[in-house]
Design an enzyme around this catalytic site. Structure first.
Site, PDB file in Angstrom:
ATOM      1  N   ARG A   1       0.813  -1.208   0.000  1.00  0.00           N
ATOM      2  CA  ARG A   1       0.000   0.000   0.000  1.00  0.00           C
ATOM      3  C   ARG A   1       0.851   1.265   0.000  1.00  0.00           C
ATOM      4  NH1 ARG A   1      -4.855  -1.567  -1.894  1.00  0.00           N
ATOM      5  NH2 ARG A   1      -5.661  -3.378  -0.759  1.00  0.00           N
TER       6      ARG A   1
ATOM      7  N   HIS B   1       4.335 -10.439  -5.697  1.00  0.00           N
ATOM      8  CA  HIS B   1       3.190  -9.687  -6.217  1.00  0.00           C
ATOM      9  C   HIS B   1       3.473  -8.200  -6.042  1.00  0.00           C
ATOM     10  CE1 HIS B   1      -0.778  -8.362  -7.235  1.00  0.00           C
ATOM     11  NE2 HIS B   1      -1.258  -9.582  -7.315  1.00  0.00           N
TER      12      HIS B   1
ATOM     13  N   TYR C   1      -0.515  -2.841  -5.409  1.00  0.00           N
ATOM     14  CA  TYR C   1      -1.795  -2.553  -6.039  1.00  0.00           C
ATOM     15  C   TYR C   1      -1.892  -1.101  -6.498  1.00  0.00           C
ATOM     16  CZ  TYR C   1      -3.182  -6.919  -3.714  1.00  0.00           C
ATOM     17  OH  TYR C   1      -3.261  -8.215  -3.285  1.00  0.00           O
TER      18      TYR C   1
ATOM     19  N   HIS D   1      -1.047  -6.265 -11.603  1.00  0.00           N
ATOM     20  CA  HIS D   1      -2.338  -5.884 -12.174  1.00  0.00           C
ATOM     21  C   HIS D   1      -2.053  -4.876 -13.286  1.00  0.00           C
ATOM     22  CE1 HIS D   1      -4.728  -6.933  -8.244  1.00  0.00           C
ATOM     23  NE2 HIS D   1      -4.063  -7.958  -8.739  1.00  0.00           N
TER      24      HIS D   1
ATOM     25  N   GLU E   1      -1.706 -10.031 -14.747  1.00  0.00           N
ATOM     26  CA  GLU E   1      -2.766 -10.872 -14.200  1.00  0.00           C
ATOM     27  C   GLU E   1      -4.097 -10.626 -14.904  1.00  0.00           C
ATOM     28  OE1 GLU E   1      -4.695 -12.020  -9.827  1.00  0.00           O
ATOM     29  OE2 GLU E   1      -3.007 -10.630  -9.967  1.00  0.00           O
TER      30      GLU E   1
ATOM     31  N   ASP F   1      -6.054 -16.251 -12.946  1.00  0.00           N
ATOM     32  CA  ASP F   1      -6.717 -16.302 -11.639  1.00  0.00           C
ATOM     33  C   ASP F   1      -8.119 -16.861 -11.839  1.00  0.00           C
ATOM     34  OD1 ASP F   1      -8.509 -15.279  -9.479  1.00  0.00           O
ATOM     35  OD2 ASP F   1      -6.694 -14.328  -8.734  1.00  0.00           O
TER      36      ASP F   1
ATOM     37  N   HIS G   1     -10.976 -14.323 -10.838  1.00  0.00           N
ATOM     38  CA  HIS G   1     -11.047 -13.212 -11.777  1.00  0.00           C
ATOM     39  C   HIS G   1     -11.646 -13.647 -13.110  1.00  0.00           C
ATOM     40  CE1 HIS G   1      -7.562 -10.872  -9.622  1.00  0.00           C
ATOM     41  NE2 HIS G   1      -8.603 -11.102  -8.848  1.00  0.00           N
TER      42      HIS G   1
ATOM     43  N   HIS H   1      -3.396 -18.226  -9.869  1.00  0.00           N
ATOM     44  CA  HIS H   1      -3.964 -17.935  -8.558  1.00  0.00           C
ATOM     45  C   HIS H   1      -5.228 -18.771  -8.424  1.00  0.00           C
ATOM     46  CE1 HIS H   1      -1.927 -13.708  -8.228  1.00  0.00           C
ATOM     47  NE2 HIS H   1      -1.108 -14.698  -7.928  1.00  0.00           N
TER      48      HIS H   1
ATOM     49  N   ASP I   1     -14.480  -8.810  -7.675  1.00  0.00           N
ATOM     50  CA  ASP I   1     -13.189  -9.390  -7.290  1.00  0.00           C
ATOM     51  C   ASP I   1     -13.211  -9.678  -5.790  1.00  0.00           C
ATOM     52  OD1 ASP I   1     -10.593 -10.160  -6.921  1.00  0.00           O
ATOM     53  OD2 ASP I   1      -9.692  -8.265  -7.533  1.00  0.00           O
TER      54      ASP I   1
ATOM     55  N   HIS J   1     -12.480 -12.940  -3.342  1.00  0.00           N
ATOM     56  CA  HIS J   1     -12.015 -14.313  -3.241  1.00  0.00           C
ATOM     57  C   HIS J   1     -12.730 -15.040  -2.105  1.00  0.00           C
ATOM     58  CE1 HIS J   1      -7.915 -12.989  -5.145  1.00  0.00           C
ATOM     59  NE2 HIS J   1      -8.956 -12.684  -5.890  1.00  0.00           N
TER      60      HIS J   1
ATOM     61  N   GLU K   1      -4.862 -17.381  -2.892  1.00  0.00           N
ATOM     62  CA  GLU K   1      -5.012 -16.035  -2.343  1.00  0.00           C
ATOM     63  C   GLU K   1      -6.344 -15.966  -1.591  1.00  0.00           C
ATOM     64  OE1 GLU K   1      -2.674 -13.017  -5.309  1.00  0.00           O
ATOM     65  OE2 GLU K   1      -4.708 -13.605  -5.868  1.00  0.00           O
TER      66      GLU K   1
END
Length: 306
Positions: free
Chosen positions: A41, A71, A74, A111, A149, A183, A186, A220, A233, A235, A265
């Site tokens: 973040r 990864h 974001y 992403h 992804e 994924d 997704h 994923h 989105d 999970h 995930e």
């Protein structure tokens, strides 16, 4: 010669040091792991110390883990038209790739970004330009592969279909080391029905038409809270969402993915128990019991484990 164990694992915490993720993975009988190499973040974080790099490299080398994936943050949006965001995104991408290279992690999942109304083609062009520039200015990163992804299709995100991923990779052919991360959640949320063997085969056939399947660097494995085509989105624990068991069984037993990291995930509702339950779900789906990671099915979970 017996087959090697399946490369299955999860995204794990690096609390206490990056190398702690290796210990957490081994404790959960995993053979692969995914981590953030920095706070996901934040745009920038403190550089990795030699102590942290050495601890990770030595712990990973001494382990039975077969694969590690990073990864990216974001926050990165290489499709952005706004110059301040584009600049920060490029700097952050470079930082992510450099950290992975320092740690010896060969693949970084990203992403692709959102075009924010400019249109997918314009967004893909900006992504391609940023990636080409990053690798061109830093040839030492050539062995660190960037995986775009597939996305759930919310808003103006790019990468909502194999076709979009294929067009993006086409702009980068020969320019940089790039590939794809698929994924399950997704893809399902984007409208691709994986709930049957036939649906999985159709999705794979479409991927194969749109890009070389050899570019798929990892999967994923996530169940979905949202319905087919919901673009949600969210999970879910395996087998408790909209997908059921079929897509995971298809992926696990597809020879094309025997040497590909397959990474959870899923929510960590109960620390450790959640990951172990999802790992054992995968273990039960492996058609060849010799591919089950050692010790995975030996533990007994409590009835209320999530």
């Amino acid at each position: 010669m017996p087959p090697r164990p399946a490369q299955i694992g999860a995204h794990l915490s690096v609390s206490g040091g990056l190398h702690q993720a290796v210990d957490r993975a081994l404790d959960l009988h995993m053979t692969a792991v995914q981590i953030f190499t920095k706070n996901n973040r934040r745009w920038q974080d403190k550089p990795l110390t030699e102590t942290a790099i050495t601890a990770w490299r030595e712990r990973f080398a001494a382990s039975d883990l077969m694969a590690a994936v990073s990864h990216a943050s974001y926050l990165i949006n290489l499709a952005a038209e706004e110059q301040p965001l584009q600049t920060r995104s490029r700097l952050s991408l470079r930082d992510e790739l450099q950290r992975a290279q320092q740690l010896g992690i060969p693949q970084v999942v990203l992403h692709p970004g959102a075009h924010k109304g400019a249109g997918p083609e314009a967004g893909m062009q900006r992504i391609a330009e940023a990636v080409r520039a990053t690798y061109g200015e830093h040839p030492e990163l050539a062995d660190t592969r960037l995986l775009f992804e597939i996305m759930a299709g919310q808003g103006t995100v790019i990468g909502r279909s194999p076709a979009e991923l294929g067009r993006l990779l086409g702009q980068l052919e020969g320019e940089a080391t790039t590939g794809v991360c698929l994924d399950t959640c997704h893809a399902f949320a984007a409208g691709f029905d994986l709930r049957t063997a036939e649906g999985y085969a159709d999705f794979m056939a479409q991927c194969d038409r749109d890009f070389d399947l050899a570019t798929v660097g990892c999967w994923h494995l996530n169940d979905s809270q949202g319905a087919l085509g919901s673009h949600l989105d969210r999970h879910q624990h395996l087998g408790t969402g909209e997908l059921g068991a079929s897509p995971f069984a298809c992926i696990l037993n597809d020879h094309r993915w025997f040497e590909t990291p397959l990474l959870l995930e899923t929510p960590k509702t109960v620390e450790r128990a959640s990951d172990l339950k999802n790992m054992q779900f995968l273990g039960r789906l492996l058609a060849d019991s010799r591919r089950i990671p050692a010790g995975l099915m030996a533990e007994t979970l409590s009835e209320n484990a999530e």
